[in-house]
Design a protein around this motif. Structure first.
Motif, PDB file in Angstrom:
ATOM      1  N   ASP A  26      -7.309   9.341  -2.412  1.00  0.00           N
ATOM      2  CA  ASP A  26      -7.907   9.761  -1.153  1.00  0.00           C
ATOM      3  C   ASP A  26      -7.754   8.713  -0.071  1.00  0.00           C
ATOM      4  OD1 ASP A  26      -9.562   7.890  -2.225  1.00  0.00           O
ATOM      5  OD2 ASP A  26     -11.383   9.110  -2.163  1.00  0.00           O
ATOM      6  N   ALA A  27      -7.240   7.511  -0.418  1.00  0.00           N
ATOM      7  CA  ALA A  27      -6.998   6.494   0.596  1.00  0.00           C
ATOM      8  C   ALA A  27      -5.780   6.824   1.443  1.00  0.00           C
ATOM      9  CB  ALA A  27      -6.825   5.117  -0.052  1.00  0.00           C
ATOM     10  N   LEU A  28      -4.952   7.798   0.995  1.00  0.00           N
ATOM     11  CA  LEU A  28      -3.762   8.195   1.725  1.00  0.00           C
ATOM     12  C   LEU A  28      -4.097   9.330   2.676  1.00  0.00           C
ATOM     13  CD1 LEU A  28      -1.146   8.154  -1.186  1.00  0.00           C
ATOM     14  CD2 LEU A  28      -1.691   6.332   0.429  1.00  0.00           C
ATOM     15  N   ASP A  29      -3.631   9.186   3.909  1.00  0.00           N
ATOM     16  CA  ASP A  29      -3.841  10.199   4.938  1.00  0.00           C
ATOM     17  C   ASP A  29      -2.524  10.927   5.157  1.00  0.00           C
ATOM     18  OD1 ASP A  29      -4.668  11.778   6.966  1.00  0.00           O
ATOM     19  OD2 ASP A  29      -4.967  10.167   8.425  1.00  0.00           O
ATOM     20  N   ASN A  30      -2.517  12.225   4.951  1.00  0.00           N
ATOM     21  CA  ASN A  30      -1.289  13.002   5.091  1.00  0.00           C
ATOM     22  C   ASN A  30      -0.894  13.220   6.535  1.00  0.00           C
ATOM     23  OD1 ASN A  30      -1.077  13.286   2.271  1.00  0.00           O
ATOM     24  ND2 ASN A  30      -2.435  15.092   2.297  1.00  0.00           N
ATOM     25  N   ASN A  31      -1.801  12.988   7.478  1.00  0.00           N
ATOM     26  CA  ASN A  31      -1.505  13.223   8.882  1.00  0.00           C
ATOM     27  C   ASN A  31      -0.816  12.047   9.548  1.00  0.00           C
ATOM     28  OD1 ASN A  31      -2.756  15.760   8.686  1.00  0.00           O
ATOM     29  ND2 ASN A  31      -4.771  14.863   9.086  1.00  0.00           N
ATOM     30  N   SER A  32      -0.944  10.847   9.012  1.00  0.00           N
ATOM     31  CA  SER A  32      -0.354   9.646   9.608  1.00  0.00           C
ATOM     32  C   SER A  32       0.097   8.716   8.491  1.00  0.00           C
ATOM     33  CB  SER A  32      -1.366   8.946  10.525  1.00  0.00           C
ATOM     34  OG  SER A  32      -2.504   8.542   9.787  1.00  0.00           O
ATOM     35  N   PRO A  33       1.024   7.808   8.766  1.00  0.00           N
ATOM     36  CA  PRO A  33       1.468   6.864   7.733  1.00  0.00           C
ATOM     37  C   PRO A  33       0.309   5.993   7.233  1.00  0.00           C
ATOM     38  CG  PRO A  33       2.989   6.878   9.579  1.00  0.00           C
ATOM     39  CD  PRO A  33       1.802   7.673  10.011  1.00  0.00           C
ATOM     40  N   SER A  34       0.122   5.957   5.937  1.00  0.00           N
ATOM     41  CA  SER A  34      -0.961   5.183   5.345  1.00  0.00           C
ATOM     42  C   SER A  34      -0.564   4.793   3.937  1.00  0.00           C
ATOM     43  CB  SER A  34      -2.268   5.992   5.330  1.00  0.00           C
ATOM     44  OG  SER A  34      -2.095   7.186   4.574  1.00  0.00           O
ATOM     45  N   GLY A  52       0.184  -5.611  -7.234  1.00  0.00           N
ATOM     46  CA  GLY A  52       1.481  -6.106  -6.810  1.00  0.00           C
ATOM     47  C   GLY A  52       2.407  -5.066  -6.216  1.00  0.00           C
ATOM     48  N   PHE A  53       1.924  -3.861  -5.946  1.00  0.00           N
ATOM     49  CA  PHE A  53       2.724  -2.799  -5.349  1.00  0.00           C
ATOM     50  C   PHE A  53       1.979  -2.234  -4.150  1.00  0.00           C
ATOM     51  CE2 PHE A  53       4.442  -3.007  -9.595  1.00  0.00           C
ATOM     52  CZ  PHE A  53       5.798  -2.747  -9.437  1.00  0.00           C
ATOM     53  N   VAL A  54       2.736  -1.676  -3.227  1.00  0.00           N
ATOM     54  CA  VAL A  54       2.169  -0.969  -2.091  1.00  0.00           C
ATOM     55  C   VAL A  54       2.533   0.501  -2.239  1.00  0.00           C
ATOM     56  CG1 VAL A  54       4.183  -1.599  -0.684  1.00  0.00           C
ATOM     57  CG2 VAL A  54       2.112  -0.750   0.429  1.00  0.00           C
ATOM     58  N   TYR A  55       1.527   1.373  -2.204  1.00  0.00           N
ATOM     59  CA  TYR A  55       1.700   2.809  -2.365  1.00  0.00           C
ATOM     60  C   TYR A  55       1.487   3.480  -1.009  1.00  0.00           C
ATOM     61  CZ  TYR A  55       1.182   1.703  -7.334  1.00  0.00           C
ATOM     62  OH  TYR A  55       1.333   1.172  -8.590  1.00  0.00           O
ATOM     63  N   THR A  56       2.421   4.324  -0.617  1.00  0.00           N
ATOM     64  CA  THR A  56       2.360   5.002   0.672  1.00  0.00           C
ATOM     65  C   THR A  56       2.494   6.508   0.462  1.00  0.00           C
ATOM     66  OG1 THR A  56       4.755   4.859   1.052  1.00  0.00           O
ATOM     67  CG2 THR A  56       3.419   2.984   1.754  1.00  0.00           C
ATOM     68  N   ASN A  57       2.323   7.256   1.553  1.00  0.00           N
ATOM     69  CA  ASN A  57       2.498   8.701   1.518  1.00  0.00           C
ATOM     70  C   ASN A  57       3.878   9.121   1.999  1.00  0.00           C
ATOM     71  OD1 ASN A  57       2.161   7.938   4.152  1.00  0.00           O
ATOM     72  ND2 ASN A  57       0.566   9.430   4.629  1.00  0.00           N
ATOM     73  N   MET A  58       4.842   8.192   1.977  1.00  0.00           N
ATOM     74  CA  MET A  58       6.226   8.468   2.380  1.00  0.00           C
ATOM     75  C   MET A  58       7.141   8.236   1.184  1.00  0.00           C
ATOM     76  SD  MET A  58       5.991   6.414   5.948  1.00  0.00           S
ATOM     77  CE  MET A  58       5.158   5.122   5.025  1.00  0.00           C
ATOM     78  N   ASP A  59       8.118   9.110   1.053  1.00  0.00           N
ATOM     79  CA  ASP A  59       9.037   9.002  -0.073  1.00  0.00           C
ATOM     80  C   ASP A  59       9.940   7.778   0.054  1.00  0.00           C
ATOM     81  OD1 ASP A  59       7.988  11.280  -1.215  1.00  0.00           O
ATOM     82  OD2 ASP A  59       9.399  12.600  -0.169  1.00  0.00           O
TER      83      ASP A  59
END
Length: 295
Positions: free
Chosen positions: A162-170, A176-183
């Motif tokens: 739920d920390a990821l926002d589908n409306n904007s890059p987050s 040791g990894f960064v997880y984003t909502n972009m492929d």
């Protein structure tokens, strides 16, 4: 404090302390592994200013990217947008034939053809002379300059989707990894690097204002261990604790002193905060028009 700091390993620091404890050094009491927690506590007490600021571009693939091994604290991050290529070159594997003056490998210095570093062969010229040629593999990359960036919101290391926002890059940082909502994306980060060498050894700042703080902290822990083992070092502990307190206060004074850019930023912030409280007599356009000279 934006001066470039130099660093030294914990082993070098222990060696400097051992010159004051020659009698205890012969008894193997100055083992660097015993003072790692002491050095880490002093480093944490001095704050983030003694950590070096570093920058890197991370490749995001399948909504995940690997952070640098020396990553400690994130300053800011941007998504890289459009870029321009400087001196475009053909990507991938390229080889080059180098004529050897002597039958010797250019990489490892092997004097015969048994070297497995690169492929070496002989060529017979028209004159009948044997020329030794070595095939050298090179990796050629082009230089990209990014000129457009986009903000991205990175949450705390909660690891929740739920920390990821589908409306904007987050995204968020975890393990040791960064997880984003972009492929796929290019992520530019500025971070404070951990005080570790390439071999994984703990580093401490080599600065006249901090050296005594580290040294007296190690001396205090050494005398404390001796006192717990029944040694009569009570007076030495009192002396070292007084010197340690003074060295700590001086080190914190130096590290907390703002530099010119920070003082200027504080002045501008106060200026903007107080600007609306006073009347600006030159703000009106009519008054400015009245002051214009008559031609």
């Amino acid at each position: 404090m934006k001066t470039e700091l130099k660093y030294k390993t914990l082993t070098q620091l222990i060696y400097e302390v051992s010159s004051d404890f020659t009698m205890y050094n012969t008894e193997n009491l100055l083992d660097p592994a015993q003072f790692i927690k002491v050095a880490q506590r002093v480093t944490y007490d001095l704050g983030l200013r003694i950590h070096g600021t570093k920058e890197k571009i991370i490749d995001i693939c399948n909504k995940k990217g690997k952070l640098p091994d020396d990553f400690y604290v994130l300053n800011y991050a941007f998504l890289c947008g459009k870029y321009r290529v400087v001196e475009p070159r053909m990507m991938g594997r390229q080889t080059e034939n180098i004529i050897l003056d002597s039958l010797q490998c250019t990489q490892c210095g092997s004097p015969d053809l048994t070297c497995t570093c690169e492929k070496t062969y002989s060529v017979e010229c028209k004159t009948g002379e044997q020329i030794h040629v070595q095939v050298v593999e090179k990796r050629v990359n082009d230089v990209r300059i990014y000129d457009q960036f986009e903000t991205i919101r990175l949450a705390n290391s909660t690891g929740k989707t739920d920390a990821l926002d589908n409306n904007s890059p987050s995204g968020y940082i975890k393990n040791g990894f960064v997880y984003t909502n972009m492929d796929e994306a290019k992520l530019f980060i500025s971070y404070q690097g951990a005080l570790e060498s390439e071999e994984g050894e703990l580093l401490v700042p080599d600065h006249p204002a901090f050296n005594e703080y580290y040294e007296y902290a190690i001396k205090q822990r050494l005398l404390e261990n001796l006192y717990m083992n029944g040694e009569d070092v009570g007076q030495k502990i009192q002396l070292i604790e007084g010197r340690l307190r003074a060295a700590r206060n001086y080190a914190l004074t130096v590290v907390n002193t703002p530099n010119f850019s920070e003082m200027k930023e504080l002045w501008e912030m106060n200026r903007r905060a107080q600007y609306a409280k006073y009347y600006d007599m030159f703000k009106g356009q009519e008054f400015i028009t009245w002051l214009r000279p008559i031609r």
